[in-house]
Design a protein around this motif. Structure first.
Motif, PDB file in Angstrom:
ATOM      1  N   UNK A   6     135.197 -40.040  32.579  1.00 31.41           N
ATOM      2  CA  UNK A   6     136.426 -40.654  32.051  1.00 31.41           C
ATOM      3  C   UNK A   6     137.634 -40.141  32.824  1.00 31.41           C
ATOM      4  N   UNK A   7     137.650 -38.817  33.028  1.00 29.85           N
ATOM      5  CA  UNK A   7     138.792 -38.213  33.734  1.00 29.85           C
ATOM      6  C   UNK A   7     138.891 -38.765  35.153  1.00 29.85           C
ATOM      7  N   UNK A   9     137.804 -41.608  36.222  1.00 28.57           N
ATOM      8  CA  UNK A   9     138.247 -43.012  36.173  1.00 28.57           C
ATOM      9  C   UNK A   9     139.740 -43.074  35.895  1.00 28.57           C
ATOM     10  N   UNK A  10     140.190 -42.205  34.980  1.00 24.20           N
ATOM     11  CA  UNK A  10     141.632 -42.166  34.684  1.00 24.20           C
ATOM     12  C   UNK A  10     142.420 -41.832  35.950  1.00 24.20           C
ATOM     13  N   UNK A  11     141.869 -40.906  36.729  1.00 24.08           N
ATOM     14  CA  UNK A  11     142.551 -40.481  37.956  1.00 24.08           C
ATOM     15  C   UNK A  11     142.573 -41.600  39.003  1.00 24.08           C
ATOM     16  N   UNK A  12     141.569 -42.479  38.922  1.00 26.44           N
ATOM     17  CA  UNK A  12     141.501 -43.521  39.954  1.00 26.44           C
ATOM     18  C   UNK A  12     142.129 -44.833  39.495  1.00 26.44           C
TER      19      UNK A  12
END
Lengths: 246, 165
Positions: A6-7, A9-12
């Motif tokens: 999740x992290x 994906x959030x970063x991307x």
């Protein structure tokens, strides 16, 4: 799904490209705004304190001037009866110590402490300017009481310096601990009356006190005053008073 | 160049430092604004307003290494203003973050949907921390909350997001 995924994906998450024209326009506007601003002038510590004095000096010095007049009259009237001079001098010094109190912590008394603290002025310098103004007037009153009492250095130490310093120390301590100007004035006045009564009844006995003891009392009082003033200048306990700290 | 050096140059009268400062932060502030305003136009207006406000109050700001947090705080206020203005206008809102090709990445689409379902406070925390890569200290400063509180709320937000996905 794992937190790590999740992290990542959030970063991307996509970061949209800024519009170059819009960015240039922002830069142009910001430059114009920056050039049009009125630059603030940095005021030095002394200048700030000097500027503050005009708001502080008038009421404090008016009261201290009235006290000075009273000292001159009282000590002039006591001159024929010499035994009254020590008590009158000590009373004058004690009253001088109390004169600054009504003008002290006015922001706190009128519920404006938070506003004052939020202003972009240094609280320490403001307090220092106020204390400085009161101290100048006090010094003049105490010097007048010492000169008019006509005694030697020891009489000045026991009947002028000691009561002045003790009353100042007690009233400042009461101000910070008992939490109000009125209680500080009451305690300071009690202290003053006690010393006045002692000076009136046992002036000759008091002059037999060892100079070392008198000097020691004065030094202890000076230390206590310094501690209280330092705490006041630092604004100790303000957060708690304003309800920001429990 | 670091913010501190840019501030020193600006103080010395080198206005190109201002360009550099704004240029460095414009993309990420715009990205933040895109997430917090209904349209791209609103976001660009909010970003512009953020930098104008920053310049207006730059002398009041004492550089202590928290410029980024300060800027985000201004951006949050500018976005709130823009959002209010957009809400008052009758035009239907268009999601700024719906960039072309977004739905193609299934995972990202799921994430977007899950993020939308989260309470605003939790969504904001997650985006500030992971999408904008702000430190916990900076987030704590923006939100005026203790760092520990931010940390625990962030953990809760991540847990909530994981449940939704």
């Amino acid at each position: 799904m794992k937190s790590v995924d999740i992290i990542s994906t959030l970063r991307s998450l996509p970061a949209p490209e800024p519009d170059a024209g819009r960015m240039r326009r922002t830069l142009r506007l910001c430059r114009a705004e920056y050039r049009a601003r009125r630059p603030l002038r940095r005021v030095g510590a002394w200048e700030l304190m000097r500027r503050q004095l005009r708001f502080t000096i008038l009421p404090v010095w008016a009261l201290q001037g009235a006290l000075l007049l009273f000292i001159c009259l009282a000590l002039g009237a006591a001159r024929p009866a010499e035994e009254l001079i020590p008590a009158s001098a000590s009373l004058a010094a004690e009253l001088a110590a109390l004169t600054a109190l009504p003008f002290h912590s006015r922001a706190r008394r009128y519920g404006m402490e938070e506003v004052e603290a939020a202003a972009r002025l240094s609280r320490a310098k403001l307090t220092l300017a106020r204390l400085g103004a009161a101290a100048v007037g006090d010094a003049v009153c105490v010097a007048a009481a010492a000169l008019l009492s006509g005694g030697g250095w020891y009489v000045t130490l026991v009947f002028v310096a000691t009561p002045f310093l003790l009353t100042t120390a007690v009233s400042l301590a009461a101000l910070s601990r008992a939490g109000g100007v009125y209680s500080a004035i009451c305690l300071g006045a009690l202290m003053a009356l006690g010393y006045y009564a002692a000076a009136a009844s046992w002036s000759f006995d008091m002059l037999r006190i060892s100079p070392l003891l008198a000097a020691g009392i004065c030094l202890a009082a000076i230390a206590a005053i310094a501690v209280e003033m330092y705490a006041e200048i630092r604004g100790n306990g303000m957060e708690k008073r304003l309800g920001y700290e429990y | 160049m670091r913010d501190g050096e840019l501030f020193e140059l600006l103080e010395a009268g080198d206005i190109s430092a201002l360009d550099e400062l704004i240029g460095a932060y414009y993309p990420e502030i715009l990205r933040y604004c895109l997430r917090h305003t209904p349209t791209r136009e609103c976001a660009e207006d909010a970003a512009q307003e953020t930098f104008l406000n920053c310049v207006r109050h730059i002398e009041a700001y004492v550089h202590r290494g928290h410029f980024r947090a300060w800027l985000y705080k201004i951006a949050a206020n500018a976005c709130a203003d823009q959002f209010r203005r957009a809400k008052d206008s009758a035009e239907p809102p268009e999601r700024a973050a719906d960039e072309p090709g977004y739905e193609r990445a299934e995972l990202k689409a799921d994430l977007e949907r899950a993020l939308a379902k989260l309470p605003a406070e939790q969504r904001e925390l997650l985006l500030l921390r992971y999408a904008h890569e702000l430190t916990l200290r900076e987030i704590a400063e923006i939100r005026r909350e203790p760092m520990r509180t931010v940390q625990s709320r962030l953990r809760a937000a991540l847990k909530a997001l994981r449940k939704l996905m």
